[in-house]
Write an enzyme that holds these catalytic residues in place. Structure first.
Site, short mmCIF file in Angstrom:
data_model
loop_
_atom_site.label_atom_id
_atom_site.label_comp_id
_atom_site.label_asym_id
_atom_site.label_seq_id
_atom_site.Cartn_x
_atom_site.Cartn_y
_atom_site.Cartn_z
N GLY A 28 0.82 -1.21 0.00
CA GLY A 28 0.00 0.00 0.00
C GLY A 28 0.85 1.26 0.00
O GLY A 28 2.08 1.20 0.02
N ASN A 29 0.18 2.40 -0.02
CA ASN A 29 0.87 3.69 0.01
C ASN A 29 -0.14 4.77 0.33
O ASN A 29 -1.35 4.54 0.25
CB ASN A 29 1.57 3.96 -1.34
CG ASN A 29 0.77 3.52 -2.53
OD1 ASN A 29 -0.20 4.17 -2.91
ND2 ASN A 29 1.15 2.39 -3.12
N SER A 45 9.08 4.16 -1.38
CA SER A 45 8.97 2.81 -1.93
C SER A 45 9.67 1.79 -1.04
O SER A 45 10.85 1.96 -0.69
CB SER A 45 9.60 2.78 -3.32
OG SER A 45 9.57 1.48 -3.86
N GLY A 46 8.92 0.76 -0.64
CA GLY A 46 9.52 -0.40 0.01
C GLY A 46 10.11 -0.18 1.38
O GLY A 46 10.93 -0.99 1.83
N SER A 74 6.87 6.08 -3.63
CA SER A 74 6.08 4.90 -3.96
C SER A 74 6.04 4.71 -5.47
O SER A 74 5.90 5.67 -6.23
CB SER A 74 4.65 5.06 -3.43
OG SER A 74 3.80 4.10 -4.01
N SER A 75 6.15 3.47 -5.90
CA SER A 75 6.12 3.18 -7.34
C SER A 75 4.78 3.54 -7.96
O SER A 75 4.66 3.62 -9.19
CB SER A 75 6.41 1.69 -7.57
OG SER A 75 5.43 0.89 -6.93
N GLU A 76 3.78 3.78 -7.12
CA GLU A 76 2.44 4.07 -7.62
C GLU A 76 2.07 5.54 -7.47
O GLU A 76 0.88 5.88 -7.45
CB GLU A 76 1.43 3.16 -6.93
CG GLU A 76 1.71 1.70 -7.25
CD GLU A 76 0.69 0.73 -6.72
OE1 GLU A 76 0.23 -0.09 -7.52
OE2 GLU A 76 0.38 0.77 -5.52
N HIS A 95 -4.04 4.00 -0.25
CA HIS A 95 -4.14 2.76 -1.03
C HIS A 95 -3.81 1.59 -0.12
O HIS A 95 -2.75 1.58 0.53
CB HIS A 95 -3.18 2.81 -2.22
CG HIS A 95 -3.03 1.50 -2.93
ND1 HIS A 95 -4.10 0.70 -3.27
CD2 HIS A 95 -1.92 0.84 -3.35
CE1 HIS A 95 -3.65 -0.39 -3.88
NE2 HIS A 95 -2.33 -0.32 -3.94
N HIS A 97 -4.13 -2.90 0.67
CA HIS A 97 -4.32 -4.26 0.19
C HIS A 97 -5.14 -5.03 1.23
O HIS A 97 -4.87 -6.21 1.49
CB HIS A 97 -2.97 -4.96 -0.03
CG HIS A 97 -2.13 -4.32 -1.09
ND1 HIS A 97 -0.77 -4.49 -1.16
CD2 HIS A 97 -2.45 -3.51 -2.12
CE1 HIS A 97 -0.28 -3.82 -2.19
NE2 HIS A 97 -1.29 -3.21 -2.80
N TYR A 116 -25.20 0.24 4.66
CA TYR A 116 -25.22 1.69 4.40
C TYR A 116 -23.85 2.34 4.54
O TYR A 116 -23.61 3.42 4.00
CB TYR A 116 -26.23 2.39 5.30
CG TYR A 116 -25.82 2.53 6.75
CD1 TYR A 116 -25.05 3.62 7.17
CD2 TYR A 116 -26.20 1.58 7.70
CE1 TYR A 116 -24.67 3.76 8.49
CE2 TYR A 116 -25.83 1.72 9.02
CZ TYR A 116 -25.06 2.81 9.42
OH TYR A 116 -24.68 2.94 10.73
N HIS A 157 -6.05 -6.37 -7.19
CA HIS A 157 -5.00 -5.53 -6.61
C HIS A 157 -5.36 -5.02 -5.22
O HIS A 157 -4.71 -5.38 -4.25
CB HIS A 157 -4.72 -4.37 -7.57
CG HIS A 157 -3.58 -3.50 -7.18
ND1 HIS A 157 -2.87 -2.73 -8.10
CD2 HIS A 157 -3.01 -3.22 -5.98
CE1 HIS A 157 -1.92 -2.06 -7.48
NE2 HIS A 157 -2.00 -2.33 -6.19
N TYR A 210 -22.16 14.41 9.49
CA TYR A 210 -21.84 13.48 10.58
C TYR A 210 -20.49 13.83 11.20
O TYR A 210 -19.57 14.25 10.51
CB TYR A 210 -21.79 12.05 10.04
CG TYR A 210 -21.38 11.01 11.05
CD1 TYR A 210 -22.29 10.54 11.99
CD2 TYR A 210 -20.10 10.48 11.06
CE1 TYR A 210 -21.94 9.57 12.91
CE2 TYR A 210 -19.72 9.52 11.97
CZ TYR A 210 -20.65 9.07 12.90
OH TYR A 210 -20.27 8.13 13.81
#
Length: 217
Positions: A28-29, A45-46, A74-76, A95, A97, A116, A157, A210
């Site tokens: 994730g990231n 990254s990593g 991050s690679s993403e 992001h 997983h 809901y 993913h 809320y």
């Protein structure tokens, strides 16, 4: 140090991802955008979230140029910058997983309003087609699919959530993981009954007021 507060938030919420079981290892990231400066802080990254310090967090511009950090982003990062460019209401991206949301994504299914609480995303969580992680195709799929929703599943993913602040995006990731778990369990014993659109309209309207004034940082 550029974006000191934003970098601190990435460290804080990276640990929350692990503590909440929304990811494992370095998966994730997450990122936080400072629109005033046109810069974002993004997880490296990593690097183990438990070892990350503010100086490890990468500061970039929206074109992907690194402005401060000795680490690789991050690679993403591509879908982070793409989301910030296409959604003026978004200042944070998470992001994950997480197991149940990813299970739904691996079935290549959207997450419907089986509960809901899917209202944290909208009336459902749409599904973006599969593309290789870190690719421009994935970034395009994300922005083409998310529309005005606050979350999108990535086929085979994981899950992306967005928000005005990182607390909003993190809360959405947590709640949608619960909804995904409920959905998978309901499917295992029968046919889930989906909350109708008109009721979800009411839920989403109530969600807009809320919580406490000021929200989460």
């Amino acid at each position: 140090m550029l974006l000191k507060r934003e970098r601190e938030l990435i460290v804080e919420y990276g640990l929350k991802l692990l503590e909440s079981g929304l990811t494992t290892g370095t998966g994730g990231n997450l990122s936080v955008l400072n629109r005033e400066h046109g810069l974002l802080a993004i997880s490296p990254s990593g690097l183990d979230y438990r070892l990350s310090k503010p100086e490890d967090i990468v500061v970039m511009d929206l074109d992907g140029n690194i402005k401060e950090s000795a680490r690789k982003p991050s690679s993403e990062y591509g879908f982070h910058t793409a989301l910030y460019k296409t959604r003026a209401d978004v200042n944070a991206v998470v992001h994950t997983h997480s197991v149940y949301a990813t299970t739904v994504a691996c079935l290549n299914m959207e997450l419907p309003a089986v509960h809901y609480l899917v209202g944290f995303a909208g009336k459902k969580v749409p599904l973006a087609p599969y593309a290789t992680f870190g690719s421009q195709e994935l970034a395009d799929n994300v922005t083409d699919t998310i529309g005005n929703y606050n979350a999108v599943l990535l086929a085979n993913h994981g899950l992306i959530t967005v928000g005005r602040q990182i607390g909003n995006a993190f809360d959405a990731a947590e709640e949608l993981e619960l909804v995904a778990r409920i959905y998978i369990q309901a499917l295992s014993v029968g046919k889930p009954v989906i909350v109708p659109d008109d009721e979800m309209d009411k839920v989403i309207d109530k969600f807009s007021t809320y919580g406490q004034a000021g929200g989460k940082s």
